[in-house]
Motif scaffolding. Structure first.
Motif, PDB file in Angstrom:
ATOM      1  N   UNK A  72       1.066  -1.121   0.064  1.00  0.00           N
ATOM      2  CA  UNK A  72       0.060   0.114   0.169  1.00  0.00           C
ATOM      3  C   UNK A  72       0.827   1.253   0.055  1.00  0.00           C
ATOM      4  N   UNK A  73       1.910   1.257   0.932  1.00  0.00           N
ATOM      5  CA  UNK A  73       2.752   2.424   1.099  1.00  0.00           C
ATOM      6  C   UNK A  73       3.392   2.767   0.104  1.00  0.00           C
ATOM      7  N   UNK A  76       1.578   4.624  -2.678  1.00  0.00           N
ATOM      8  CA  UNK A  76       1.594   5.972  -2.511  1.00  0.00           C
ATOM      9  C   UNK A  76       2.916   6.735  -2.768  1.00  0.00           C
ATOM     10  N   UNK A  77       4.152   6.034  -2.202  1.00  0.00           N
ATOM     11  CA  UNK A  77       5.275   6.529  -2.720  1.00  0.00           C
ATOM     12  C   UNK A  77       5.607   6.671  -4.006  1.00  0.00           C
ATOM     13  N   UNK A  81      -2.128   8.474  -5.244  1.00  0.00           N
ATOM     14  CA  UNK A  81      -2.675   8.830  -3.846  1.00  0.00           C
ATOM     15  C   UNK A  81      -4.157   8.926  -4.066  1.00  0.00           C
ATOM     16  N   UNK A 102       3.978  11.729   6.398  1.00  0.00           N
ATOM     17  CA  UNK A 102       3.771  11.286   4.973  1.00  0.00           C
ATOM     18  C   UNK A 102       4.524  11.802   4.092  1.00  0.00           C
ATOM     19  N   UNK A 105       7.979  10.320   4.305  1.00  0.00           N
ATOM     20  CA  UNK A 105       8.016   8.872   4.012  1.00  0.00           C
ATOM     21  C   UNK A 105       8.278   8.723   2.297  1.00  0.00           C
ATOM     22  N   UNK A 106       7.524   9.851   1.696  1.00  0.00           N
ATOM     23  CA  UNK A 106       7.571   9.628   0.405  1.00  0.00           C
ATOM     24  C   UNK A 106       8.792  10.223  -0.014  1.00  0.00           C
TER      25      UNK A 106
ATOM     26  N   UNK B 431      -5.072   1.748   6.955  1.00  0.00           N
ATOM     27  CA  UNK B 431      -4.936   1.778   5.607  1.00  0.00           C
ATOM     28  C   UNK B 431      -4.887   3.291   5.290  1.00  0.00           C
ATOM     29  N   UNK B 433      -3.485   5.777   6.804  1.00  0.00           N
ATOM     30  CA  UNK B 433      -1.883   6.205   6.917  1.00  0.00           C
ATOM     31  C   UNK B 433      -1.150   5.656   5.882  1.00  0.00           C
ATOM     32  N   UNK B 434      -1.230   4.423   5.740  1.00  0.00           N
ATOM     33  CA  UNK B 434      -0.419   3.587   4.469  1.00  0.00           C
ATOM     34  C   UNK B 434      -0.659   4.273   3.168  1.00  0.00           C
ATOM     35  N   UNK B 435      -1.874   4.443   2.991  1.00  0.00           N
ATOM     36  CA  UNK B 435      -2.222   5.205   1.567  1.00  0.00           C
ATOM     37  C   UNK B 435      -1.381   6.423   1.265  1.00  0.00           C
ATOM     38  N   UNK B 436      -1.176   6.885   2.248  1.00  0.00           N
ATOM     39  CA  UNK B 436      -0.131   8.372   2.424  1.00  0.00           C
ATOM     40  C   UNK B 436       1.215   8.261   2.202  1.00  0.00           C
ATOM     41  N   UNK B 437       1.616   6.774   2.343  1.00  0.00           N
ATOM     42  CA  UNK B 437       3.111   6.351   2.014  1.00  0.00           C
ATOM     43  C   UNK B 437       3.823   6.190   3.056  1.00  0.00           C
ATOM     44  N   UNK B 438       2.941   6.042   4.349  1.00  0.00           N
ATOM     45  CA  UNK B 438       3.665   5.734   5.624  1.00  0.00           C
ATOM     46  C   UNK B 438       3.606   3.945   5.927  1.00  0.00           C
TER      47      UNK B 438
END
Lengths: 250, 480
Positions: A72-73, A76-77, A81, A102, A105-106, B431, B433-438
């Motif tokens: 999932x992450x 986003x990375x 989004x 966020x 992390x990206x 989900x 938070x993770x969907x923000x890349x974390x």
């Protein structure tokens, strides 16, 4: 940049998407419309990687990478989004903290260092004021006690800060009054650029008066049954969905 | 009774029985009156202290271990424990960090503990690593200037016997409970703090700074007294996992706050929780109680409990003074096979006394956790108020959380509020938070830290930052 091919998705044993195909190029704004229960939200949820959706056939690639193989992450990375229809509350976690975590992390995933604090503050304040929000908003817990409009603005704020390559917005207009919708639309329009794709999922044409899409797709019963330009949205507004449903059945 | 006679008798027994043992620094396992006499003599204690210990021991013999807690452990063989061992000699300790378990060092790294502190925590010989004398000296001078006494309980018994005699056991009587009685009989270490009238202690006191505090005692005894209008903030423990060979810990902490005095006691407990099956972990049976003896006195307990295989702990306040205030802020985290039964007691005796309880329990893995709280309002506590908030957060499907609130209200003008929630860490929150890349792990940490925020903000700044890092390490691998 995003290629969805013949996507079949099952949720709790019943098939929701039944062979969906969609291609989005950089710079394009696509709107997915359709009656309730057509599978609109399922599409963006699957692309973002939400649990509970089983892909039984088909592929999703983003800039050549197999999205379904990514965490999932990682999605986003990579620049995918999702703006939520119903963003959850996270008590005790400040908005500003989530944004910073966020963003960092990206950045880290891209091999950039953490953003320096002054630069971050400057960026945030600029975006907050663009969204016509108060700075105190940053110190509140994520979505906790937010009104519907505040939650949606917050989703757009995150987009403005995180600058995704493909922004997916799930029913971003639901529950908004006209003023809030204008602010949200302005935020989305400011995201438009020639290297960014935008995917809007909406039930109503109303939003598309403010964010004019390049492509409109009608999703019925798990498949895109009709595609066109912004005129198609207007036609749906005046004629409803039934004629498309009938046309597709014929 | 002829206490002096008895003292003499006991001391004579000691003389006769222990002459040969006096050379040795450690006594063989087992507990009887001779053991206690040996400890008392080793510590160079006055006769009354020995008598006090023996009295506690005799009461302990008649008691049985408490069985009401929601805990499961095999019976403890008290004769198999060694009750006195002198600190390890420098040459027996690891001589450098190279000799220390790499896994322990890895944890220190994650917690961001400075290099020189790592060595001290891991039990490396002190003079082989760094010289702490200068720091400590400045620190001692400053306290002395303010008139604050801060020393080990053993020193206090020798150097300030009258003060100790006046207050020791007045908050937690020797016969209070099984573990308190045992502690009273055999305690060997702990701290003593005395803040005289009108003095605000010029710095936060920490066990960590105290000379000779590197070895955590198995039976610690701590006594903190604040005279009228005096104030102190005391930090106990350390976020780093403490190396400790003793499995059973039974500490007693007594706080006394006189008129307008204020004591803030913060704990971070991170003892070894045992391996994946819970083997080898520390049993932590603690009695902590504060006595708001004077009007408008204020005692505040803040605790972050992440370690130990078993935790049995209820820091409490006796709100005797008029308009006195008691507070309890707690975060307890259990993972793996850990078990914790913890909470507080607020005993309202004084008119207008107020108490606040905020308890946050986080259970992960196969752990089990209970909150047990008592709010008691006596007949004279007119207008007493209590607010209790008790939240549990579950991570995964194999852990448990239980809440046992007790209320005994003896005054109709009292106001008692209780709020309790139990929630599972939300898939939706993760989900989001993770969907923000974390990453998932960072997302869990973020959500858990948010959940604990009300308590963390009560901790002294430095501790709060460490506590957050500690929580993250404790919950490592709890998800996924």
């Amino acid at each position: 940049m995003l290629e969805v091919k013949d996507l079949h998705v099952t949720v709790e044993g019943s098939e929701i998407l039944k062979g969906l195909t969609l291609s989005i190029q950089p710079g394009e704004v696509h709107a997915i419309m359709g009656p309730n229960g057509a599978g609109k939200s399922t599409l963006s949820a699957v692309i973002a990687g939400k649990d509970g959706y089983e892909v039984t056939a088909g592929t999703i690639t983003f800039e050549g990478r197999d999205v379904l193989e990514m965490e999932i992450e990682e999605r986003a990375q990579a620049g995918l989004l999702l703006g939520f229809q119903y963003p959850v509350e996270i008590p005790g976690v400040k908005n500003i903290y989530l944004l910073k975590a966020a963003l960092n992390a990206q950045r880290e995933a891209r091999g950039e260092g953490e953003i320096p604090a002054p630069e971050f503050m400057k960026l945030i304040k600029e975006k907050v004021s663009f969204m016509k929000m108060d700075n105190s908003f940053l110190q509140r817990a994520v979505n906790e006690g937010f009104s519907g409009g505040e939650k949606k603005r917050n989703e757009i704020l995150q987009m403005l800060v995180l600058q995704p390559k493909l922004a997916m917005l799930d029913e971003i207009d639901s529950g908004l009054d006209i003023d809030a919708m204008k602010v949200v639309a302005e935020g989305v329009n400011s995201l438009r650029s020639e290297d960014r794709g935008i995917l809007l999922v909406t039930h109503y044409q109303r939003l598309l008066d403010y964010i004019v899409p390049d492509h409109v797709h009608v999703l019925v019963d798990g498949r895109i049954v009709k595609s066109g330009n912004a005129d198609l949205a207007r036609e749906l507004e005046s004629r409803g969905y039934d004629w498309v449903v009938e046309e597709s059945a014929a | 009774m002829a206490s002096q006679e008895m003292e003499q008798l006991v001391r004579r027994e000691y003389k006769e029985g222990f002459v040969t043992d006096i050379e040795s620094d450690t006594i063989p396992p087992g507990l009887d009156e001779d053991t206690i006499a040996f400890i008392s003599n080793k510590k160079g204690e006055p006769a009354w202290m020995l008598e006090w210990r023996l009295d506690a021991y005799r009461q302990w013999l008649k008691m049985t271990p408490p069985s009401w807690a929601h805990l499961d452990y095999p019976p403890i063989d008290y004769q198999a424990i060694s009750y006195f061992s002198a600190p390890k000699r420098e040459e027996d300790k690891p001589q450098s960090l190279d000799e220390v378990d790499p896994k322990l060092l890895e944890t220190y790294e994650k917690l961001g503990i400075p290099l020189h502190e790592r060595a001290a925590l891991a039990g490396v010989a002190v003079d082989a690593v760094f010289d702490s004398v200068s720091v400590t000296t400045t620190f001692k001078d400053k306290l002395a200037e303010a008139g604050v006494i801060f020393c080990s309980i053993s020193e206090a018994i020798r150097d300030y016997p009258e003060l100790v005699k006046q207050y020791l056991g007045t908050v937690v009587p020797t016969s209070d409970n099984y573990f308190a009685a045992l502690n009273s009989a055999v305690f060997t270490d702990g701290s003593f703090v005395f803040v005289p009238e009108g003095v605000t202690c010029p710095m936060e006191l920490s066990t960590y700074f105290r000379i000779n505090a590197a070895n955590t005692g198995q039976f610690e005894r701590t006594l903190i007294v604040c005279e009228k209008k005096a104030q102190v903030s005391y930090l106990e423990g350390c976020t780093a996992p403490m190396r400790d060979e003793n499995q059973l810990h039974a500490a007693v902490v007594e706080l006394v706050a006189l008129e307008d005095a204020s004591i803030k006691y913060s704990t971070v407990q991170n003892w070894y929780p045992g391996d994946e099956d819970g083997k080898g972990g520390i049993y932590n049976f603690v009695t902590k109680r504060g006595d708001c003896r004077g009007d408008r006195s204020h005692i505040s307990w803040t605790q972050v409990e992440t370690g130990s295989a078993i935790t049995w702990k209820y820091p409490s306040c006796v709100l005797r003074g008029k308009d006195s205030i008691g507070e309890f802020y707690s975060v307890a985290v259990t993972n793996g096979r850990q078990q914790a039964d913890t909470g507080t007691k607020m005993i309202h005796l004084g008119e207008g006394s107020k108490s606040t309880i905020v308890s946050k329990g986080i259970s992960a893995g196969r752990s089990n956790q209970s909150y047990r709280g008592l709010v008691k309002v006596g007949p004279r506590a007119k207008g007493a108020r209590n607010f209790t908030q008790c939240d549990s957060l579950l991570i995964g499907d194999t852990c448990g959380a239980h809440t046992f609130p007790y209320q005994e209200i003896g005054n109709s003008t009292a106001t008692v509020e209780h709020e309790a929630t139990t929630s599972k860490i939300g898939e939706d929150q993760l989900f989001y938070c993770q969907s923000r890349g974390i990453s998932e792990e960072d997302a869990v940490n973020m959500i858990v830290n948010g959940f604990c925020k009300d308590v963390f903000q009560e901790l002294p700044m430095e501790f709060a930052v460490e506590a957050e890092a500690l929580l993250n390490v404790t919950l490592e691998g709890a998800v996924g």
